[in-house]
Write an enzyme that holds these catalytic residues in place. Structure first.
Site, PDB file in Angstrom:
ATOM      1  N   CYS A  89      38.073  41.629  43.121  1.00 29.35           N
ATOM      2  CA  CYS A  89      37.923  40.196  43.386  1.00 29.35           C
ATOM      3  C   CYS A  89      38.959  39.420  42.582  1.00 29.35           C
ATOM      4  O   CYS A  89      39.277  38.285  42.911  1.00 29.35           O
ATOM      5  CB  CYS A  89      36.506  39.711  43.122  1.00 29.35           C
ATOM      6  SG  CYS A  89      35.931  40.076  41.490  1.00 29.35           S
ATOM      7  N   GLU A 106      28.818  35.625  42.245  1.00 30.03           N
ATOM      8  CA  GLU A 106      30.165  36.107  41.901  1.00 30.03           C
ATOM      9  C   GLU A 106      30.823  36.477  43.220  1.00 30.03           C
ATOM     10  O   GLU A 106      30.686  37.590  43.692  1.00 30.03           O
ATOM     11  CB  GLU A 106      29.966  37.347  41.023  1.00 30.03           C
ATOM     12  CG  GLU A 106      31.044  37.634  40.079  1.00 30.03           C
ATOM     13  CD  GLU A 106      31.116  36.582  39.008  1.00 30.03           C
ATOM     14  OE1 GLU A 106      32.026  35.744  39.141  1.00 30.03           O
ATOM     15  OE2 GLU A 106      30.295  36.577  38.085  1.00 30.03           O
TER      16      GLU A 106
HETATM   17  C1  UN1 Z   1      35.424  42.545  40.519  1.00 34.39           C
HETATM   18  O1  UN1 Z   1      36.463  42.772  41.128  1.00 34.39           O
HETATM   19  O2  UN1 Z   1      34.345  42.313  41.134  1.00 34.39           O
HETATM   20  O3  UN1 Z   1      38.811  41.556  35.736  1.00 34.39           O
HETATM   21  C2  UN1 Z   1      35.286  42.608  39.034  1.00 34.39           C
HETATM   22  C3  UN1 Z   1      38.749  42.588  36.404  1.00 34.39           C
HETATM   23  C4  UN1 Z   1      37.613  43.543  36.125  1.00 34.39           C
HETATM   24  C5  UN1 Z   1      36.377  43.132  36.872  1.00 34.39           C
HETATM   25  C6  UN1 Z   1      36.591  42.852  38.324  1.00 34.39           C
HETATM   26  N1  UN1 Z   1      37.336  43.550  34.724  1.00 34.39           N
HETATM   27  O4  UN1 Z   1      39.588  42.871  37.243  1.00 34.39           O
END
Ligand code: UN1
Length: 514
Positions: free
Chosen positions: A304, A270
């Site tokens: 992310c 990820e």
């Molecule tokens: C991340 O930034 O690693 O969709 C996860 C989202 C959150 C998860 C982000 N539910 O922004």
């Protein structure tokens, strides 16, 4: 660009007290050394101070954790899945009870505003509920056999020890996505959290251990190893770790992927995102502005899934940009515990430096920067910034890289094909969205020749996904899928079984042998 700044920051001592109270509330008993003493520094981006030192694992400790988890696996894998679900149900209850304490630690260590920290803990609770339901739904298929008197079927079995490596920005939810699913799947977990968020990890571990004790599960189904890179490397290289689920940078994934593959382990990666939203002339601009501002400036640009690129039709670009800039001027930057704050600190000085460098590069490549200034909070070691909007020419190098800071690059387009090509023109492929009320445009974006990302949304931003869907992305994002839908299959192994209940031995494909 003027920005409303929330009042004075809490002192490091006040934060230390909050940490002690939160750890006591969850029943965590970690020794908290003075800053500078031996161990892993536990710091806060709110003031930039080191708050405590916590004990860190050696390579031998990591080895022992994997051994214990492997031993626990030998009984956990044959524990009925709904019984395994009872452990996750108890963990979910404990998370409900301790939501505030855990969110406090998330705010202190990751710097996210308290409402988002509470949301992150809610994401843990949601995935526990999902996993409990899943514990009665680990379905295999039966398949029509071509041979008379034969049954063909699939069985899903537990995989083994799962090594979970998580990042600072979602210090608890990503552990919960992995752990809740792995546990109901019959796996055991060894967790290496970000070295930036050891205290939240200790708190999660205390709750898991309590859940294990309450339901009579072996404590070693979930182990925590606090440490730096070598500890993560131990999990990556250990053949007893069947699956390495790693969240972090593309650079990290480039190392982890091949190393795990070299020993024929499984990796679930990820990695970075470089998420775009397309805004067409048929968009509801009020809705678009709200979605864009949350996704681009929320979490100080440190998800992310953060929106980093806006691809807007030239006919609405000026209006949209001026509305985003107006909204940015109203965003209070400052203490993430203050009720009114919407943008907290960047995680550390390197993060601020990367933001400055990206904005310099953007300017050199013909961009016009609005915002993106450091906000003086009277604390040299803390890095607060106003979110930046940068008008860019369509072709530039800086927009192809992920900078973990609140920078929104704005590019214009003329045709939808061109917009989709820009969406797909970066090496990463996590999240994407389109704002339009024209169903033809929306469906085109979702079609096979539309967005190439793992997540493609219509009329919402790129961030804030629910746990029910599979989460992850393509290309340099790494291809992994976590959380909901059928992501659980990555945490299990599939056995195909053919059973002959006839008195004959017909061979498949009509083969005759003797
Ligand atoms: C991340 O930034 O690693 O969709 C996860 C989202 C959150 C998860 C982000 N539910 O922004």
């Amino acid at each position: 660009m003027t920005t409303v700044v929330t009042p004075v920051l809490p002192t490091a001592d006040a934060l230390r007290t909050r940490v002690r109270d939160a750890l006591a509330a969850v029943g965590a008993t970690v020794p908290l050394g003075a800053p500078g003493s031996e161990g892993l520094p536990a710091s806060t981006p709110i003031t930039g101070d080191v708050l405590f030192s916590v004990p860190q694992a050696s390579a031998a400790d990591a080895d022992a954790a994997v051994a214990a988890a492997a031993e626990a696996f030998s009984t956990w894998r044959t524990t009925p899945a709904p019984v395994r679900g009872a452990l996750v149900a108890r963990l979910g209850q404990l998370l409900v009870e301790h939501k505030t304490a855990l969110a406090t630690l998330v705010t202190i260590e990751a710097g996210k505003i308290n409402s988002e920290a509470l949301g992150e803990v809610q994401e843990m609770i949601d995935i526990c509920e999902f996993a409990v339901g899943l514990s009665r739904q680990l379905y295999g298929r039966t398949i029509a056999s071509e041979r008379p008197g034969h049954r063909l079927m699939e069985n899903w079995h537990p995989l083994g020890v799962v090594g979970v490596i998580t990042a600072f920005n979602f210090p608890v939810a990503v552990w919960a996505w992995n752990t809740a699913i792995a546990l109901v799947c019959g796996d055991t977990v060894v967790w290496k959290p970000s070295e930036l968020t050891p205290l939240t990890a200790v708190a999660c571990q205390a709750l898991l251990e309590r859940a294990c004790a309450d339901v009579g599960a072996p404590a070693a189904v979930g182990r925590l190893v606090l440490g730096e890179r070598e500890v993560g490397e131990k999990l990556v290289d250990d053949p007893r770790v069947a699956l390495v689920s790693a969240t972090g940078s593309v650079r990290m994934g480039r190392e982890v992927g091949p190393r795990v593959a070299a020993r024929f382990g499984r990796a679930l990666l990820e990695l970075g995102g470089n998420n775009a939203a397309i805004v067409t002339p048929a968009a509801d601009l009020d809705l678009a502005v709200r979605g864009i501002v949350f996704s681009a400036a929320g979490t100080a640009g440190q998800r992310c899934t953060t929106l980093r690129r806006l691809i807007v039709h030239s006919s609405v670009a000026d209006e949209l940009v001026s509305r985003i800039v107006a909204a940015y001027k109203q965003l209070p930057v400052g203490d993430p515990f203050a009720d009114r704050t919407l943008v907290g600190p960047l995680i550390h000085t390197a993060s601020y430096r990367d933001m400055v460098l990206a904005l310099q590069q953007a300017t050199a490549e013909g961009g016009t920067v609005l915002g993106g200034e450091r906000v003086d909070v009277g604390d040299e070691g803390a890095f607060y910034v106003t979110p930046a909007v940068v008008r860019m020419p369509a072709q530039s190098a800086v927009v192809h890289k992920e900078t973990f800071a609140p920078i929104l690059y704005v590019m214009t387009y003329e045709t939808l094909d061109e917009a989709i090509a820009l969406n797909n023109a970066v090496p990463q492929g996590l999240s994407s969205s389109i704002f339009t009320l024209d169903m033809r445009e929306a469906e085109r974006f979702l079609a096979a020749d539309g967005s190439d990302c793992g997540i493609a949304n219509v009329n919402i931003g790129t961030s804030g996904a629910e746990i029910g869907g599979a989460f992850g992305g393509e290309k340099e994002t790494g291809g992994g899928r976590e959380s909901g839908s059928d992501s659980w299959k990555a945490y299990m192994r599939r056995a195909t079984n053919t059973v002959n209940y006839s008195t004959e031995l017909p061979l498949a494909q009509g083969v005759h042998f003797g």
